[in-house]
Design an enzyme around this catalytic site. Structure first.
Site, short mmCIF file in Angstrom:
data_model
loop_
_atom_site.label_atom_id
_atom_site.label_comp_id
_atom_site.label_asym_id
_atom_site.label_seq_id
_atom_site.Cartn_x
_atom_site.Cartn_y
_atom_site.Cartn_z
N VAL A 1 0.90 -1.31 -0.13
CA VAL A 1 -0.19 -0.17 0.00
C VAL A 1 0.74 1.37 -0.07
CG1 VAL A 1 -2.21 -1.06 0.81
CG2 VAL A 1 -0.29 -0.17 2.72
N ILE B 1 -2.43 2.66 -6.15
CA ILE B 1 -2.94 1.72 -6.89
C ILE B 1 -4.51 2.20 -7.37
CG2 ILE B 1 -4.17 0.37 -5.08
CD1 ILE B 1 -3.40 -2.33 -6.58
N LEU C 1 -6.64 -2.35 6.69
CA LEU C 1 -6.07 -2.83 7.83
C LEU C 1 -4.70 -2.98 7.50
CD1 LEU C 1 -9.26 -3.65 8.05
CD2 LEU C 1 -8.51 -6.01 8.74
N TYR D 1 4.54 2.73 15.46
CA TYR D 1 3.19 2.24 15.32
C TYR D 1 2.21 3.11 15.91
CZ TYR D 1 -0.71 -1.28 15.73
OH TYR D 1 -1.61 -1.80 15.84
P1 NAD Z 1 -1.61 -8.73 10.88
O1 NAD Z 1 -0.09 -8.56 10.84
O2 NAD Z 1 -1.98 -10.23 11.16
O3 NAD Z 1 -2.20 -8.38 9.55
C1 NAD Z 1 -1.57 -7.12 8.77
C2 NAD Z 1 -1.67 -7.42 7.36
O4 NAD Z 1 -1.12 -6.23 6.57
C3 NAD Z 1 -0.78 -8.52 6.92
O5 NAD Z 1 -1.38 -9.65 6.20
C4 NAD Z 1 0.51 -7.91 6.34
O6 NAD Z 1 1.09 -8.78 5.38
C5 NAD Z 1 -0.39 -6.73 5.85
N1 NAD Z 1 0.48 -5.65 5.50
C6 NAD Z 1 1.49 -5.05 6.23
N2 NAD Z 1 2.02 -3.85 5.54
C7 NAD Z 1 1.51 -3.92 4.42
C8 NAD Z 1 1.89 -3.11 3.40
N3 NAD Z 1 2.78 -2.14 3.16
N4 NAD Z 1 0.89 -3.22 2.25
C9 NAD Z 1 0.20 -4.26 2.16
N5 NAD Z 1 -0.11 -5.20 3.21
C10 NAD Z 1 0.54 -4.91 4.08
O7 NAD Z 1 -2.14 -7.89 12.04
P2 NAD Z 1 -3.70 -7.87 12.40
O8 NAD Z 1 -3.76 -8.34 13.82
O9 NAD Z 1 -4.73 -8.53 11.51
O10 NAD Z 1 -4.29 -6.21 12.31
C11 NAD Z 1 -4.99 -5.86 11.22
C12 NAD Z 1 -5.08 -4.27 11.55
O11 NAD Z 1 -5.81 -4.10 12.80
C13 NAD Z 1 -3.80 -3.55 11.67
O12 NAD Z 1 -4.02 -2.42 10.76
C14 NAD Z 1 -3.51 -3.45 13.28
O13 NAD Z 1 -2.73 -2.18 13.52
C15 NAD Z 1 -5.14 -3.17 13.52
N6 NAD Z 1 -5.03 -3.54 15.09
C16 NAD Z 1 -4.98 -4.85 15.69
C17 NAD Z 1 -5.04 -5.21 16.63
C18 NAD Z 1 -5.03 -6.52 17.17
O14 NAD Z 1 -4.98 -6.84 18.46
N7 NAD Z 1 -5.00 -7.70 16.32
C19 NAD Z 1 -5.23 -3.94 17.74
C20 NAD Z 1 -5.23 -2.93 17.06
C21 NAD Z 1 -5.13 -2.52 15.84
#
Ligand code: NAD
Ligand code: UDP
Length: 313
Positions: free
Chosen positions: A59, A63, A73, A145
């Site tokens: 990202v 695109i 996400l 972050y």
């Molecule tokens: P995760 O790390 O499992 O998933 C993140 C996804 O984003 C992965 O598939 C990764 O490959 C993709 N990604 C990372 N950088 C990218 C880039 N530059 N271009 C394209 N894809 C990219 O994390 P998650 O737990 O599924 O979290 C998803 C979202 O929710 C994130 O934005 C995270 O900050 C937010 N979030 C999650 C939690 C949690 O507890 N799981 C809490 C707060 C916020």
């Protein structure tokens, strides 16, 4: 009505559950992922689905796509992963969100930003309400972050004010469930994998710090409700307000896995928040949402997932 929906980070932990949910509701889903922390295995069951499309894309690069909704996400979420390449994390949050907002503006899509409770930092207010501005170190190891997501929120609100983009912001609190990576590094997956392997459970610090753990199905339901709520930008907290110490979580995990792993203590990471619990009154009022799955039930599902994922019966 069938919508064409973009899910960035759709091959990650929360993203895969969200893609599944949207497909089950009859929508077309385009999943964009650079597979930094996502896995093809997570989305393999979806690849044959006629309404699912997977694209490898970072990202950080713009695109062109035609969609009506964007769930943004993409961003590593585990401290271990987002600190491994902090500059990439900042670029993902800032340039990635800028690009996806630009896309939303061009196609007139509603845009949901997956923000985080980390924007509250080590909070001085407890529980955390959306009007609390946070206590964040701008130059520490978590800043890539925390501050990255704070800028992402700023960008979303500026696109709303300046370009009338239809944005909304979810502040997600600690979420857990199946499809987390074994090496994810977050506490729930660490403890379960350690317990199942008979390895020591690593409590950082004395274990008195607290977190509030939300099961992924509840979280995804909150995200979809937020996206479907017109004229509401938030930010809105999404999380489970039941608060546990890390030591309690370790004891519960040992009891539920039947493991006799010992507990060991490791140094507390720098800037590790002491307490965290969402105030979810706003989500209740505006989205009619509250989490339904108690920790024990969600842990049972997650333990079952990791038992098969790491080849145990
Ligand atoms: P995760 O790390 O499992 O998933 C993140 C996804 O984003 C992965 O598939 C990764 O490959 C993709 N990604 C990372 N950088 C990218 C880039 N530059 N271009 C394209 N894809 C990219 O994390 P998650 O737990 O599924 O979290 C998803 C979202 O929710 C994130 O934005 C995270 O900050 C937010 N979030 C999650 C939690 C949690 O507890 N799981 C809490 C707060 C916020
Ligand atoms: N933690 C721990 N042992 C681990 C992993 C994490 O004690 O193996 C602690 C961590 O220090 C924090 C809490 O568990 O206090 C939650 O950490 P996690 O990385 O899951 O998420 P955070 O809320 O810190 O982003």
């Amino acid at each position: 009505m069938t919508k064409r929906i973009l899910v960035t980070g759709g091959a990650g932990f929360i993203g895969t559950h969200l893609c599944q949910r949207l497909l089950s509701e009859g929508h077309e889903v385009i999943c964009l992922d650079n597979f930094y922390t996502g896995r093809r295995a997570n989305v393999r069951p979806l690849l044959e689905h006629p309404r699912f499309e997977l694209a490898r894309h970072d990202v950080i690069e713009p695109i062109r796509l035609e969609v009506t909704q964007i769930y943004h996400l993409a961003c590593p979420a585990s401290p271990v992963h987002y600190q491994a390449n902090p500059i990439q994390t900042v670029k993902t949050s800032v340039l990635g969100t800028l690009n996806m907002l630009g896309l939303a503006k061009r196609v007139g899509a509603r845009f949901l930003l997956a923000s985080t409770s980390e924007i509250y930092g080590d909070p001085l207010a407890h529980p955390q309400r959306e009007d609390y501005w946070g206590n964040v170190n701008p130059i520490g190891p978590r800043s890539c972050y925390d501050e990255g997501k704070r800028v992402a929120e700023t960008l979303a609100m500026d696109y709303r004010r300046q370009h009338r983009v239809d944005v909304c912001i979810a502040r997600i609190f600690n979420t857990y469930g199946p499809n987390m990576l074994e090496n994810d590094g977050r506490v729930v997956s660490n403890f379960i994998c350690q317990a199942l392997r008979g390895e020591p459970l690593t409590i950082y610090g004395d274990g008195s710090q607290t977190r509030s753990f939300c099961y992924v199905d509840d979280l995804v339901d909150g995200l979809v409700r937020l996206m479907e709520t017109q004229d509401f930008a938030g930010p809105v907290n999404l999380g489970n307000p039941s608060e546990f110490t890390v030591a309690e979580l370790a004891r519960k995990t040992l009891a539920m896995t039947g493991s006799d792993s010992p507990i060991v203590h490791r140094p507390l990471p720098e800037n590790d928040p002491r307490r965290r619990r969402p105030d979810i009154a706003l989500a209740g009022e505006r989205l009619g949402w509250s989490p339904k799955v108690p920790l024990e039930v969600g842990l049972e599902q997650t333990i079952a997932y990791f038992r098969s994922a790491i080849g145990q019966t």
